[in-house]
Motif scaffolding. Structure first.
Motif, short mmCIF file in Angstrom:
data_model
loop_
_atom_site.label_atom_id
_atom_site.label_comp_id
_atom_site.label_asym_id
_atom_site.label_seq_id
_atom_site.Cartn_x
_atom_site.Cartn_y
_atom_site.Cartn_z
N TYR A 250 0.82 -1.21 0.00
CA TYR A 250 0.00 0.00 0.00
C TYR A 250 0.86 1.26 0.00
N THR A 251 1.96 1.22 0.75
CA THR A 251 2.88 2.36 0.75
C THR A 251 3.49 2.54 -0.63
N GLY A 252 3.80 1.43 -1.30
CA GLY A 252 4.32 1.50 -2.66
C GLY A 252 3.32 2.13 -3.62
N MET A 253 2.04 1.79 -3.46
CA MET A 253 1.00 2.40 -4.28
C MET A 253 0.92 3.90 -4.00
N ALA B 108 -7.44 -0.14 5.49
CA ALA B 108 -6.11 0.46 5.61
C ALA B 108 -5.57 0.96 4.28
N GLY B 109 -5.82 0.23 3.20
CA GLY B 109 -5.33 0.64 1.89
C GLY B 109 -5.90 1.99 1.47
N PHE B 110 -7.21 2.14 1.65
CA PHE B 110 -7.86 3.42 1.35
C PHE B 110 -7.25 4.54 2.18
N ASN B 111 -7.02 4.27 3.46
CA ASN B 111 -6.49 5.29 4.36
C ASN B 111 -5.09 5.75 3.97
N ILE B 112 -4.21 4.80 3.70
CA ILE B 112 -2.82 5.12 3.37
C ILE B 112 -2.73 5.91 2.07
N THR C 60 -11.13 5.41 10.91
CA THR C 60 -10.28 6.32 10.13
C THR C 60 -10.83 6.51 8.72
N THR C 61 -11.29 5.44 8.11
CA THR C 61 -11.86 5.51 6.76
C THR C 61 -13.06 6.46 6.74
N ALA C 62 -13.90 6.36 7.74
CA ALA C 62 -15.08 7.23 7.80
C ALA C 62 -14.67 8.70 7.91
N ILE C 63 -13.64 8.98 8.72
CA ILE C 63 -13.17 10.36 8.90
C ILE C 63 -12.55 10.89 7.61
N ILE C 64 -11.70 10.05 6.94
CA ILE C 64 -11.04 10.49 5.71
C ILE C 64 -12.06 10.71 4.60
N ALA C 65 -13.02 9.79 4.47
CA ALA C 65 -14.05 9.93 3.43
C ALA C 65 -14.81 11.25 3.57
N LYS C 66 -15.07 11.64 4.80
CA LYS C 66 -15.75 12.91 5.04
C LYS C 66 -14.84 14.08 4.68
N SER C 67 -13.53 13.94 4.94
CA SER C 67 -12.58 15.01 4.65
C SER C 67 -12.37 15.23 3.16
N LEU C 68 -12.54 14.16 2.37
CA LEU C 68 -12.30 14.24 0.93
C LEU C 68 -13.49 14.82 0.17
N THR C 69 -14.66 14.84 0.80
CA THR C 69 -15.87 15.33 0.12
C THR C 69 -15.96 16.86 0.14
N GLY D 157 -5.97 4.71 -7.47
CA GLY D 157 -5.28 4.17 -6.31
C GLY D 157 -6.20 3.45 -5.35
N VAL D 158 -7.33 4.06 -5.04
CA VAL D 158 -8.28 3.47 -4.10
C VAL D 158 -8.87 2.18 -4.68
N GLY D 159 -9.23 2.20 -5.96
CA GLY D 159 -9.78 1.00 -6.59
C GLY D 159 -8.79 -0.16 -6.58
N SER D 160 -7.54 0.14 -6.88
CA SER D 160 -6.50 -0.90 -6.87
C SER D 160 -6.26 -1.44 -5.47
N ALA D 161 -6.34 -0.55 -4.48
CA ALA D 161 -6.13 -0.97 -3.09
C ALA D 161 -7.21 -1.94 -2.63
N LEU D 162 -8.43 -1.68 -3.00
CA LEU D 162 -9.53 -2.58 -2.61
C LEU D 162 -9.39 -3.94 -3.29
#
Length: 430
Positions: free
Chosen positions: A281-284, A363-367, A421-430, A311-316
């Motif tokens: 994930y860090t590599g991505m 975690a992938g989405f978050n990183i 963390t995912t919920a917090i980041i998703a809200k921050s990106l909107t 990136g997010v699609g590949s991580a999932l």
């Protein structure tokens, strides 16, 4: 050179960097496998206690490399080559300072560190010698991570990948030689790991003779403001890297109380496999960083968002594949690390793998999202999100869940932390 915001460019940078980071993560995974078979359960526990310090040293390299390379790329995209050169030279100086600090602490304080990390009388000597050697080799780790980032951003991702991969292959060979053939135990493991970035660096310096090279060594006037800018842009990458070490440290402390050294050894298996997944994930995240930074510097904002979506699609997709491999092959995976065929170790590790790895769907989405924010100069938000993920949430959650559900709660705490963390980041990106 023009950098396009299409899937072909995404795949080129990300695939090479993921392969390189997998190779880089083999540093510790190879140590774990060879120590598990050459030293046994106690060596596995000692290694896992030392891992947080390794992630700290690696994190210093990423702090400078990602921070400096991000700014370097933006300045180059804005046609400011002299300013970009100044950033590169400031990064080199900062790397030297942090490396020397690590060496000093490792030389005089390895025993203290080993005890502070939870090593008891049985495994303290093994933990201490591993820490001392790794910290004395800190300059190689720091400059290797730093140059990989700059060279990748300097339009040479193939060489960056090759440097990481070749060094890691050499690590496997040296682990076998020092641990199995020469029977040097933890000292051999540390020497093999410490020599690995030196081999990588020997390959990376070829970039400076390449026609692609724009990285120039110059005598410049040092400015604290530039050091600070590098740190602010790289801090989220640093926190992401050391978060693995922080999680390992906290888990070790809790598991020692619940299940002793056997529990720490079981977690050592999970943590080291997780180390590889985090590296992917860090590599991505690092792969999309130079593309996003260039597109952002060129004011192509819609294409920067496209990179995030890729990136997010590949991580999932990767999370699904990894979980399938880990769960289906859990018995075989654990068997590689379980030299003494301990039933307690095997049962604990198998349960942990099944539960813990669910967390990587989040975690992938978050990183990747945090790295994206840093690459578009939203370093303050990226840092806050990294701190929330790495420190603010994990500590109270693991303490509460371990109290309520014992070892099952330890594994569940990682999932819950990443979900929130995912919920917090998703809200921050909107």
């Amino acid at each position: 050179m023009e950098v396009r915001g299409d899937f072909q460019t995404f795949f080129k940078y990300v695939s090479m960097n993921v392969i390189g980071m997998i190779g880089l993560s083999v540093y510790i995974l190879a140590d774990t496998i060879f120590i598990a078979n050459g030293v046994g359960e106690s060596g596995l526990a000692a290694l896992n206690l030392a891992l947080p310090i390794f992630t700290l040293i690696s994190g210093f390299g990423l702090l400078i490399g990602i921070g400096g390379a991000t700014w370097y790329t933006i300045l180059r995209a804005q046609n400011k080559p002299q300013s970009a050169a100044s950033v590169f030279n400031h990064a080199l100086a900062l790397g030297a300072i942090l490396s020397l600090l690590c060496m000093l602490i490792g030389f005089v304080g390895s025993d203290f560190l080993a005890g502070a990390l939870g090593a008891d009388v049985e495994i303290l000597p093994m933990t201490s010698i591993y820490l001392k050697v790794i910290m004395l080799f800190a300059p190689f780790f720091v400059f290797n991570n730093m140059l990989v980032a700059f060279i990748r951003n300097d339009q040479n991702p193939k060489l960056a990948m090759a440097g990481m991969f070749v060094g890691s292959f050499a690590n496997i060979v040296m682990d076998y030689l020092f641990i199995i053939v020469l029977d040097m135990g933890m000292l051999g493991a540390a020497l093999a790991t410490g020599a690995t970035p030196f081999i990588s660096l020997a390959l990376l310096v070829l970039h400076f003779k390449s026609t692609k090279n724009t990285l120039v060594l110059q005598k410049i006037k040092w400015k604290l403001a530039i050091f600070w800018k590098i740190i602010t842009l790289g801090i989220s990458a640093f926190v992401t890297e050391i978060s693995t070490g922080v999680v390992i440290l906290i888990f070790n402390m809790v598991i020692l109380r619940l299940a002793g050294n056997t529990g720490v050894a079981a977690y050592g298996i999970i943590a080291n496999i997780a180390f590889v997944v985090i590296a992917i994930y860090t590599g991505m995240a690092q792969g999309i960083q130079p593309i996003v930074s260039h597109l952002f510097g060129s004011q192509k904002y819609s294409e920067t968002k496209k990179m995030l979506a890729y990136g997010v699609g590949s991580a999932l997709l990767l999370a699904l594949i990894i979980y399938g491999v880990v769960t289906i092959g859990s018995t075989s995976i654990i068997g590689v690390f379980n030299r003494d065929h301990s039933v307690a170790l095997a049962e604990m590790a198998e349960t942990g793998l099944m539960i813990y790895f669910i967390g990587f769907f989040f975690a992938g989405f978050n990183i990747i999202s945090i790295a994206y924010l840093s690459a578009i100069e939203r370093a303050g938000l990226a840092f806050k999100l990294s701190i929330i993920r790495s420190f603010v949430l994990i500590v109270p959650i693991i303490l509460l869940f371990a109290y309520l559900f014992n070892m099952t709660g330890v594994w569940l705490s990682f999932i819950v932390t990443e979900m929130i963390t995912t919920a917090i980041i998703a809200k921050s990106l909107t």
